[in-house]
Motif scaffolding. Structure first.
Motif, PDB file in Angstrom:
ATOM      1  N   ASN A  81       0.829  -1.207   0.000  1.00 43.49           N
ATOM      2  CA  ASN A  81       0.000   0.000   0.000  1.00 43.49           C
ATOM      3  C   ASN A  81       0.862   1.255   0.000  1.00 43.49           C
ATOM      4  OD1 ASN A  81      -2.539   1.630   0.571  1.00 43.49           O
ATOM      5  ND2 ASN A  81      -1.361   2.041   2.427  1.00 43.49           N
ATOM      6  N   MET A  82       1.928   1.268   0.829  1.00 38.50           N
ATOM      7  CA  MET A  82       2.788   2.447   0.890  1.00 38.50           C
ATOM      8  C   MET A  82       3.577   2.635  -0.402  1.00 38.50           C
ATOM      9  SD  MET A  82       2.156   4.189   3.483  1.00 38.50           S
ATOM     10  CE  MET A  82       3.482   5.364   3.187  1.00 38.50           C
ATOM     11  N   LEU A  83       3.943   1.549  -1.061  1.00 42.66           N
ATOM     12  CA  LEU A  83       4.583   1.671  -2.368  1.00 42.66           C
ATOM     13  C   LEU A  83       3.609   2.319  -3.350  1.00 42.66           C
ATOM     14  CD1 LEU A  83       7.031   1.124  -4.166  1.00 42.66           C
ATOM     15  CD2 LEU A  83       6.125  -1.182  -4.562  1.00 42.66           C
ATOM     16  N   GLY A  84       2.331   1.956  -3.245  1.00 41.91           N
ATOM     17  CA  GLY A  84       1.305   2.618  -4.044  1.00 41.91           C
ATOM     18  C   GLY A  84       1.231   4.105  -3.757  1.00 41.91           C
ATOM     19  N   ARG A  85       1.334   4.473  -2.482  1.00 44.13           N
ATOM     20  CA  ARG A  85       1.320   5.892  -2.118  1.00 44.13           C
ATOM     21  C   ARG A  85       2.508   6.624  -2.740  1.00 44.13           C
ATOM     22  NH1 ARG A  85      -2.263   9.128  -0.682  1.00 44.13           N
ATOM     23  NH2 ARG A  85      -1.212  10.110   1.073  1.00 44.13           N
ATOM     24  N   CYS A  86       3.672   5.977  -2.731  1.00 42.29           N
ATOM     25  CA  CYS A  86       4.850   6.590  -3.352  1.00 42.29           C
ATOM     26  C   CYS A  86       4.599   6.843  -4.832  1.00 42.29           C
ATOM     27  CB  CYS A  86       6.071   5.692  -3.173  1.00 42.29           C
ATOM     28  SG  CYS A  86       6.706   5.622  -1.476  1.00 42.29           S
ATOM     29  N   HIS A  87       4.023   5.863  -5.517  1.00 44.04           N
ATOM     30  CA  HIS A  87       3.726   6.039  -6.941  1.00 44.04           C
ATOM     31  C   HIS A  87       2.666   7.133  -7.159  1.00 44.04           C
ATOM     32  CE1 HIS A  87       6.174   2.831  -8.484  1.00 44.04           C
ATOM     33  NE2 HIS A  87       5.558   1.896  -7.786  1.00 44.04           N
ATOM     34  N   ALA A  99       0.785   2.447 -11.772  1.00 44.95           N
ATOM     35  CA  ALA A  99       1.520   1.617 -10.817  1.00 44.95           C
ATOM     36  C   ALA A  99       0.889   1.709  -9.430  1.00 44.95           C
ATOM     37  CB  ALA A  99       2.984   2.033 -10.765  1.00 44.95           C
ATOM     38  N   ALA A 100       0.454   2.918  -9.049  1.00 42.30           N
ATOM     39  CA  ALA A 100      -0.221   3.078  -7.757  1.00 42.30           C
ATOM     40  C   ALA A 100      -1.476   2.227  -7.698  1.00 42.30           C
ATOM     41  CB  ALA A 100      -0.564   4.548  -7.526  1.00 42.30           C
ATOM     42  N   ARG A 105      -4.600  -2.279  -5.699  1.00 47.95           N
ATOM     43  CA  ARG A 105      -5.507  -3.377  -6.006  1.00 47.95           C
ATOM     44  C   ARG A 105      -4.972  -4.699  -5.456  1.00 47.95           C
ATOM     45  NH1 ARG A 105      -9.835  -3.651  -9.075  1.00 47.95           N
ATOM     46  NH2 ARG A 105      -9.421  -1.685 -10.163  1.00 47.95           N
ATOM     47  N   GLN A 106      -3.677  -4.910  -5.586  1.00 46.44           N
ATOM     48  CA  GLN A 106      -3.106  -6.159  -5.097  1.00 46.44           C
ATOM     49  C   GLN A 106      -3.292  -6.285  -3.592  1.00 46.44           C
ATOM     50  OE1 GLN A 106       1.013  -6.763  -6.134  1.00 46.44           O
ATOM     51  NE2 GLN A 106       1.175  -8.677  -4.997  1.00 46.44           N
ATOM     52  N   ALA A 107      -2.983  -5.208  -2.858  1.00 51.25           N
ATOM     53  CA  ALA A 107      -3.133  -5.253  -1.404  1.00 51.25           C
ATOM     54  C   ALA A 107      -4.603  -5.263  -0.996  1.00 51.25           C
ATOM     55  CB  ALA A 107      -2.417  -4.060  -0.767  1.00 51.25           C
ATOM     56  N   ALA A 108      -5.442  -4.534  -1.732  1.00 48.45           N
ATOM     57  CA  ALA A 108      -6.871  -4.482  -1.413  1.00 48.45           C
ATOM     58  C   ALA A 108      -7.516  -5.842  -1.592  1.00 48.45           C
ATOM     59  CB  ALA A 108      -7.571  -3.453  -2.302  1.00 48.45           C
ATOM     60  N   GLU A 109      -7.188  -6.516  -2.664  1.00 52.74           N
ATOM     61  CA  GLU A 109      -7.784  -7.829  -2.911  1.00 52.74           C
ATOM     62  C   GLU A 109      -7.333  -8.857  -1.884  1.00 52.74           C
ATOM     63  OE1 GLU A 109      -6.808  -8.536  -6.993  1.00 52.74           O
ATOM     64  OE2 GLU A 109      -8.538  -7.378  -7.742  1.00 52.74           O
ATOM     65  N   ALA A 110      -6.177  -8.593  -1.254  1.00 49.76           N
ATOM     66  CA  ALA A 110      -5.695  -9.469  -0.189  1.00 49.76           C
ATOM     67  C   ALA A 110      -6.258  -9.084   1.173  1.00 49.76           C
ATOM     68  CB  ALA A 110      -4.168  -9.450  -0.147  1.00 49.76           C
ATOM     69  N   TRP A 114      -6.415  -0.082   4.304  1.00 47.65           N
ATOM     70  CA  TRP A 114      -5.949   1.189   3.761  1.00 47.65           C
ATOM     71  C   TRP A 114      -5.828   1.132   2.245  1.00 47.65           C
ATOM     72  CZ3 TRP A 114      -5.764   6.006   5.368  1.00 47.65           C
ATOM     73  CH2 TRP A 114      -5.757   6.277   6.736  1.00 47.65           C
ATOM     74  N   ALA A 115      -5.400  -0.016   1.728  1.00 41.47           N
ATOM     75  CA  ALA A 115      -5.317  -0.161   0.277  1.00 41.47           C
ATOM     76  C   ALA A 115      -6.708  -0.132  -0.343  1.00 41.47           C
ATOM     77  CB  ALA A 115      -4.595  -1.459  -0.085  1.00 41.47           C
ATOM     78  N   GLN A 116      -7.689  -0.738   0.328  1.00 40.05           N
ATOM     79  CA  GLN A 116      -9.070  -0.682  -0.159  1.00 40.05           C
ATOM     80  C   GLN A 116      -9.561   0.757  -0.198  1.00 40.05           C
ATOM     81  OE1 GLN A 116     -10.766  -3.348   2.722  1.00 40.05           O
ATOM     82  NE2 GLN A 116     -10.293  -5.183   1.535  1.00 40.05           N
ATOM     83  N   TYR A 117      -9.246   1.519   0.835  1.00 33.87           N
ATOM     84  CA  TYR A 117      -9.617   2.938   0.891  1.00 33.87           C
ATOM     85  C   TYR A 117      -8.940   3.728  -0.232  1.00 33.87           C
ATOM     86  CZ  TYR A 117      -9.387   7.754   2.725  1.00 33.87           C
ATOM     87  OH  TYR A 117      -9.437   9.115   2.872  1.00 33.87           O
ATOM     88  N   ASN A 118      -7.640   3.499  -0.430  1.00 33.97           N
ATOM     89  CA  ASN A 118      -6.912   4.235  -1.467  1.00 33.97           C
ATOM     90  C   ASN A 118      -7.365   3.836  -2.872  1.00 33.97           C
ATOM     91  OD1 ASN A 118      -5.310   5.810   0.271  1.00 33.97           O
ATOM     92  ND2 ASN A 118      -3.871   4.130   0.567  1.00 33.97           N
TER      93      ASN A 118
END
Length: 247
Positions: A81-87, A99-100, A105-110, A114-118
């Motif tokens: 998720n944080m790598l997504g934030r960086c992108h 890329a973000a 999506r990868q973290a959200a599906e798992a 926070w990844a679902q929110y982003n």
């Protein structure tokens, strides 16, 4: 200063590590750096955040992105998720919304809230992808089901305004309360606004005050302006308090 021996992490108890990590910022950063180099994904995530914030070390967004990537490749969902934030934000490199989106999506599906929110936010805005508000609502629901305070508040807005779902003010109020109790300043403000409209002035003041303490300056300024425009003297007095504190 001598470097910490990396093999210490194979022998230290979780309690000893927690105590070391909780020390003064500069000393904690040394321990976390060493643990990250030892290969602990949780420490890599934490050290990435330390470098991002400049807490106990010089701020270095490029290095932070590298540690987030290392932890993400080890399977750490928070780091993905944080790598997504960086992108998304351009921390440590160029902005890359595609890329973000892929990271979120990868973290959200798992199952990472926070990844679902982003991911929901990018779908709502149509950032890096065609706008899809129904899918955004679905992801906000999934994060809210895990108790994610910001998603609870946004889901409350969906139901209050009737966005992509039938309006349900009772459910919206319940969601705002859960978000407020979870520490989200927008949820606190929205709950207070509903309480004020219902004539529950004292309860509204409590939540307005909590929102003003936990929110950034820009939000506090907007909140102050809205309170100053209300007819109730209690809320106008609170607006004056917020202005005085800012001065």
């Amino acid at each position: 200063m001598q470097p910490l021996p990396l093999d210490i992490f194979a022998e230290a108890s979780p309690e000893a590590l927690a105590a070391a990590f909780a020390g003064p910022p500069e000393e904690a950063a040394r321990w976390i750096d060493a643990a990250a180099r030892y290969g602990m994904p949780e420490a890599q995530l934490l050290y990435g955040q330390i470098l991002l914030d400049g807490r106990g070390v010089r701020r270095d967004h490029v290095a932070a992105r590298g540690w987030f990537r290392a932890a993400a490749e080890a399977g750490n969902l928070a780091a993905r998720n944080m790598l997504g934030r960086c992108h998304e934000m351009g921390w440590g490199g160029r902005v890359d919304e595609a890329a973000a989106l892929a990271c979120y999506r990868q973290a959200a599906e798992a199952g990472h809230d926070w990844a679902q929110y982003n991911l929901a936010g990018m779908l709502w805005r149509g950032a890096g992808t065609p706008q899809d508000r129904k899918q955004a609502l679905a992801w906000y629901r999934r994060a809210a089901d895990q108790g994610h305070a910001k998603s609870l508040n946004i889901l409350g807005r969906f139901l209050e305004e009737g966005w992509e779902a039938p309006a349900d003010p009772v459910a919206a109020a319940a969601l705002y309360r859960r978000a407020a109790e979870g520490g989200d300043f927008r949820g606190q403000f929205n709950l207070a606004t509903l309480l004020a409209t219902a004539g529950e002035t004292e309860a509204a003041l409590t939540w307005f005050r909590r929102a003003s303490v936990g929110s950034p300056a820009r939000f506090r300024n907007s909140m102050r302006e809205r309170l100053a425009g209300r007819p109730e003297p209690e809320f106008r007095a609170l607006a004056a308090e917020i202005a005085a504190a800012a001065a």
